[in-house]
Design a protein around this motif. Structure first.
Motif, PDB file in Angstrom:
ATOM      1  N   TYR A 101       0.839  -1.193   0.000  1.00  0.00           N
ATOM      2  CA  TYR A 101       0.000   0.000   0.000  1.00  0.00           C
ATOM      3  C   TYR A 101       0.878   1.249   0.000  1.00  0.00           C
ATOM      4  N   PRO A 102       0.685   2.139  -0.974  1.00  0.00           N
ATOM      5  CA  PRO A 102       1.523   3.355  -1.055  1.00  0.00           C
ATOM      6  C   PRO A 102       1.567   4.145   0.251  1.00  0.00           C
ATOM      7  N   ARG A 103       0.432   4.257   0.918  1.00  0.00           N
ATOM      8  CA  ARG A 103       0.390   5.020   2.169  1.00  0.00           C
ATOM      9  C   ARG A 103       1.284   4.377   3.227  1.00  0.00           C
ATOM     10  N   GLN A 104       1.262   3.052   3.279  1.00  0.00           N
ATOM     11  CA  GLN A 104       2.094   2.347   4.253  1.00  0.00           C
ATOM     12  C   GLN A 104       3.568   2.460   3.895  1.00  0.00           C
ATOM     13  N   VAL A 105       3.867   2.459   2.595  1.00  0.00           N
ATOM     14  CA  VAL A 105       5.257   2.628   2.149  1.00  0.00           C
ATOM     15  C   VAL A 105       5.794   3.973   2.613  1.00  0.00           C
ATOM     16  N   LEU A 106       5.004   5.027   2.423  1.00  0.00           N
ATOM     17  CA  LEU A 106       5.429   6.371   2.836  1.00  0.00           C
ATOM     18  C   LEU A 106       5.606   6.453   4.348  1.00  0.00           C
ATOM     19  N   ALA A 107       4.680   5.829   5.086  1.00  0.00           N
ATOM     20  CA  ALA A 107       4.759   5.854   6.547  1.00  0.00           C
ATOM     21  C   ALA A 107       5.994   5.111   7.037  1.00  0.00           C
ATOM     22  N   ASP A 108       6.254   3.938   6.468  1.00  0.00           N
ATOM     23  CA  ASP A 108       7.416   3.153   6.889  1.00  0.00           C
ATOM     24  C   ASP A 108       8.718   3.801   6.437  1.00  0.00           C
ATOM     25  N   LEU A 109       8.700   4.464   5.282  1.00  0.00           N
ATOM     26  CA  LEU A 109       9.895   5.163   4.817  1.00  0.00           C
ATOM     27  C   LEU A 109      10.236   6.316   5.753  1.00  0.00           C
ATOM     28  N   LYS A 110       9.224   7.042   6.191  1.00  0.00           N
ATOM     29  CA  LYS A 110       9.437   8.135   7.148  1.00  0.00           C
ATOM     30  C   LYS A 110      10.001   7.588   8.456  1.00  0.00           C
ATOM     31  N   ALA A 111       9.439   6.461   8.902  1.00  0.00           N
ATOM     32  CA  ALA A 111       9.919   5.844  10.140  1.00  0.00           C
ATOM     33  C   ALA A 111      11.364   5.373   9.988  1.00  0.00           C
ATOM     34  N   ALA A 112      11.704   4.838   8.803  1.00  0.00           N
ATOM     35  CA  ALA A 112      13.062   4.357   8.568  1.00  0.00           C
ATOM     36  C   ALA A 112      14.061   5.512   8.573  1.00  0.00           C
ATOM     37  N   LEU A 113      13.688   6.624   7.947  1.00  0.00           N
ATOM     38  CA  LEU A 113      14.590   7.775   7.856  1.00  0.00           C
ATOM     39  C   LEU A 113      14.795   8.449   9.207  1.00  0.00           C
ATOM     40  N   THR A 114      13.851   8.251  10.123  1.00  0.00           N
ATOM     41  CA  THR A 114      13.971   8.836  11.466  1.00  0.00           C
ATOM     42  C   THR A 114      14.402   7.783  12.494  1.00  0.00           C
ATOM     43  N   PHE A 115      14.834   6.610  11.973  1.00  0.00           N
ATOM     44  CA  PHE A 115      15.329   5.514  12.820  1.00  0.00           C
ATOM     45  C   PHE A 115      14.286   5.042  13.833  1.00  0.00           C
ATOM     46  N   LYS A 116      13.019   5.042  13.418  1.00  0.00           N
ATOM     47  CA  LYS A 116      11.940   4.599  14.289  1.00  0.00           C
ATOM     48  C   LYS A 116      11.232   3.352  13.750  1.00  0.00           C
ATOM     49  N   LEU A 117      11.775   2.788  12.679  1.00  0.00           N
ATOM     50  CA  LEU A 117      11.141   1.621  12.084  1.00  0.00           C
ATOM     51  C   LEU A 117      11.517   0.371  12.869  1.00  0.00           C
ATOM     52  N   SER A 118      10.522  -0.352  13.303  1.00  0.00           N
ATOM     53  CA  SER A 118      10.750  -1.533  14.134  1.00  0.00           C
ATOM     54  C   SER A 118      11.223  -2.720  13.292  1.00  0.00           C
ATOM     55  N   HIS A 119      12.163  -3.485  13.853  1.00  0.00           N
ATOM     56  CA  HIS A 119      12.647  -4.707  13.207  1.00  0.00           C
ATOM     57  C   HIS A 119      12.505  -5.892  14.161  1.00  0.00           C
ATOM     58  N   ASP A 120      11.541  -5.785  15.081  1.00  0.00           N
ATOM     59  CA  ASP A 120      11.374  -6.835  16.094  1.00  0.00           C
ATOM     60  C   ASP A 120      10.892  -8.151  15.490  1.00  0.00           C
ATOM     61  N   ASP A 121       9.949  -8.071  14.545  1.00  0.00           N
ATOM     62  CA  ASP A 121       9.371  -9.277  13.960  1.00  0.00           C
ATOM     63  C   ASP A 121       9.957  -9.508  12.569  1.00  0.00           C
ATOM     64  N   LEU A 122      10.916 -10.417  12.471  1.00  0.00           N
ATOM     65  CA  LEU A 122      11.565 -10.674  11.191  1.00  0.00           C
ATOM     66  C   LEU A 122      10.746 -11.580  10.275  1.00  0.00           C
ATOM     67  N   THR A 123       9.630 -12.116  10.794  1.00  0.00           N
ATOM     68  CA  THR A 123       8.807 -12.994   9.966  1.00  0.00           C
ATOM     69  C   THR A 123       7.949 -12.202   8.981  1.00  0.00           C
ATOM     70  N   HIS A 124       7.816 -10.896   9.210  1.00  0.00           N
ATOM     71  CA  HIS A 124       7.020 -10.049   8.324  1.00  0.00           C
ATOM     72  C   HIS A 124       7.879  -8.900   7.782  1.00  0.00           C
ATOM     73  N   TYR A 125       7.744  -8.626   6.498  1.00  0.00           N
ATOM     74  CA  TYR A 125       8.449  -7.498   5.895  1.00  0.00           C
ATOM     75  C   TYR A 125       7.620  -6.233   6.058  1.00  0.00           C
ATOM     76  N   ASN A 126       8.317  -5.121   6.364  1.00  0.00           N
ATOM     77  CA  ASN A 126       7.598  -3.853   6.372  1.00  0.00           C
ATOM     78  C   ASN A 126       7.405  -3.406   4.919  1.00  0.00           C
ATOM     79  N   ALA A 127       6.658  -2.329   4.735  1.00  0.00           N
ATOM     80  CA  ALA A 127       6.303  -1.897   3.381  1.00  0.00           C
ATOM     81  C   ALA A 127       7.531  -1.501   2.558  1.00  0.00           C
ATOM     82  N   VAL A 128       8.516  -0.906   3.204  1.00  0.00           N
ATOM     83  CA  VAL A 128       9.739  -0.516   2.487  1.00  0.00           C
ATOM     84  C   VAL A 128      10.487  -1.756   2.008  1.00  0.00           C
TER      85      VAL A 128
END
Length: 205
Positions: A101-128
């Motif tokens: 989902y484009p909206r989720q991609v933008l949200a996760d990209l923002k979180a990644a750029l601000t070092f707030k993207l969670s990597h706790d669950d490796l069984t699921h890929y985030n939108a980025v």
């Protein structure tokens, strides 16, 4: 180690099955072979105003680089066919990469750029991750197709024509290579930041 610990370890979720891990590392070897030899081939007839240092190229000269490139090509293609086939047959691609989902991609990209993207669950890929992995699969198709049109422009004239001719195919091939190199830099950086992701690709968990 207690019996309880052994029990927990044995039921730990498998993140990457064996076929994914085997294909991943074979693919890594093939890509490094092709990039290094590709740089040496590029130096024989540069597209731009620079060449790659011989210290990071593979093959020492054009003939040697071509041998390495063809060896890497066959390894990449055979391994890629196995990986893509199993990815579709097992449903892994559908499960891991969809939906996007484009909206989720933008949200996760923002979180990644601000070092707030969670990597706790490796069984699921985030939108980025979904976009990057789907994109690199498509890039793989482009670089193989453009490579074939450069290698055999007469035998694969339809593919060469699709890219707009031999010369244009070379630029497309170079652009795809650059995209893969950028992906590798990001991929390795994230593996360093989240070392448990590297462990999962080695032991599966």
């Amino acid at each position: 180690m207690t019996a309880e610990t052994v029990s927990l370890d044995s039921t730990e979720t498998v993140i990457h099955p064996a076929w994914v891990r085997i294909c991943h590392w074979i693919n890594a070897l093939a890509i490094l072979m092709m990039i290094g030899s590709g740089w040496q081939i590029y130096d024989a007839s540069p597209l731009f105003g620079f060449t790659f240092p011989r210290s990071i190229a593979l093959g020492n000269w054009l003939g040697g680089a071509l041998l390495w490139h063809f060896a890497g090509m066959w390894l990449l293609v055979v391994n890629g066919v196995v990986y893509v086939t199993l990815g579709f047959v097992t449903g892994r691609f559908r499960h891991k990469l969809l939906p996007i989902y484009p909206r989720q991609v933008l949200a996760d990209l923002k979180a990644a750029l601000t070092f707030k993207l969670s990597h706790d669950d490796l069984t699921h890929y985030n939108a980025v991750q979904k976009v990057l992995y789907a994109g690199i699969l498509l890039t793989g198709v482009v670089i193989v197709a453009s490579g074939l049109s450069i290698w055999k422009p007469v035998q694969f004239q339809e593919i060469t024509a699709f890219f707009g001719g031999y010369d244009t195919a070379r630029y497309v091939h170079f652009a795809a290579m650059a995209a893969i190199v950028v992906f590798l830099v990001v991929h390795v950086t994230l593996a360093a930041i989240v070392p448990k992701s590297l462990r999962a690709m080695i032991v599966g968990r």
